[in-house]
Motif scaffolding. Sequence first.
Motif, PDB file in Angstrom:
ATOM      1  N   SER A   1     -66.346 117.339  95.631  1.00 31.56           N
ATOM      2  CA  SER A   1     -65.780 118.062  94.499  1.00 31.56           C
ATOM      3  C   SER A   1     -64.986 119.250  95.019  1.00 31.56           C
ATOM      4  CB  SER A   1     -66.879 118.517  93.539  1.00 31.56           C
ATOM      5  OG  SER A   1     -67.718 119.436  94.187  1.00 31.56           O
TER       6      SER A   1
ATOM      7  N   GLN B   1     -71.382 113.941  84.713  1.00 29.98           N
ATOM      8  CA  GLN B   1     -70.314 114.017  85.701  1.00 29.98           C
ATOM      9  C   GLN B   1     -70.264 112.718  86.498  1.00 29.98           C
ATOM     10  OE1 GLN B   1     -71.836 117.386  87.804  1.00 29.98           O
ATOM     11  NE2 GLN B   1     -70.798 118.851  86.467  1.00 29.98           N
TER      12      GLN B   1
ATOM     13  N   PHE C   1     -68.723 111.069  89.888  1.00 30.05           N
ATOM     14  CA  PHE C   1     -68.121 111.361  91.176  1.00 30.05           C
ATOM     15  C   PHE C   1     -67.865 110.058  91.924  1.00 30.05           C
ATOM     16  CE2 PHE C   1     -70.441 115.264  90.275  1.00 30.05           C
ATOM     17  CZ  PHE C   1     -69.461 116.208  90.520  1.00 30.05           C
TER      18      PHE C   1
ATOM     19  N   GLN D   1     -61.756 111.637  95.412  1.00 28.99           N
ATOM     20  CA  GLN D   1     -62.081 112.729  94.506  1.00 28.99           C
ATOM     21  C   GLN D   1     -61.123 112.836  93.330  1.00 28.99           C
ATOM     22  OE1 GLN D   1     -61.948 116.324  96.797  1.00 28.99           O
ATOM     23  NE2 GLN D   1     -59.824 116.712  96.308  1.00 28.99           N
TER      24      GLN D   1
ATOM     25  N   ASP E   1     -62.710 111.696  89.986  1.00 23.98           N
ATOM     26  CA  ASP E   1     -63.853 112.417  89.415  1.00 23.98           C
ATOM     27  C   ASP E   1     -63.514 112.933  88.020  1.00 23.98           C
ATOM     28  OD1 ASP E   1     -64.895 111.989  91.903  1.00 23.98           O
ATOM     29  OD2 ASP E   1     -64.906 114.094  92.503  1.00 23.98           O
TER      30      ASP E   1
ATOM     31  N   TRP F   1     -70.241 104.767  92.398  1.00 29.60           N
ATOM     32  CA  TRP F   1     -70.108 106.016  91.650  1.00 29.60           C
ATOM     33  C   TRP F   1     -71.425 106.776  91.707  1.00 29.60           C
ATOM     34  CZ3 TRP F   1     -65.739 107.860  89.217  1.00 29.60           C
ATOM     35  CH2 TRP F   1     -64.674 106.972  89.123  1.00 29.60           C
TER      36      TRP F   1
END
Length: 161
Positions: A47, A103, A105, A110, A113, A138
């Motif tokens: 992130s 969230q 990810f 990235q 995301d 994921w």
Amino acid sequence: MPSLVVNKPAPQRSLWPYAIIATFVLFALFIGSMVKQAMSSSVDLVSKDYYRQELEHQQRMEATARTRALAAEAVVRYQAAAHQLEVQLPAALQGQALSGTVQFFRPSDQTRDFSVPLQPDADLRQVLSTARLQPGYWRVRLDFSADGQRYFVEQNVTIPN
């Protein structure tokens, strides 16, 4: 007396010095190409605010322990037939003020995301479409609070092709 002429054989040259030099040159070229490849490859963090998240690590560990201490676990389940992701919160949180995020990810990229707000129904269940998720691995993080207490769940999900 006649003189004896001794024919000395010509000295033979050894190929070992050339082989050793060639080996060192090839090794140096290999190392140079590996360094060039390593320097040109992109390294994406999970992130953008990775370092801030690492500083919050202790708070996350406490939230995870608090989540595990509940009578039932918060569950993130992938339903392949319906192309949906189901988030089920524990019944112990019924009637409490809930807020948070789900969230998504993608460790390999990235730029994929994203996060969505946590909006469970009366049964503490939320269903999310997986149409936006590309096939592959994921990491789904459920970060929420109930009556001022933080909770955290992380689940790995693989979306098939």
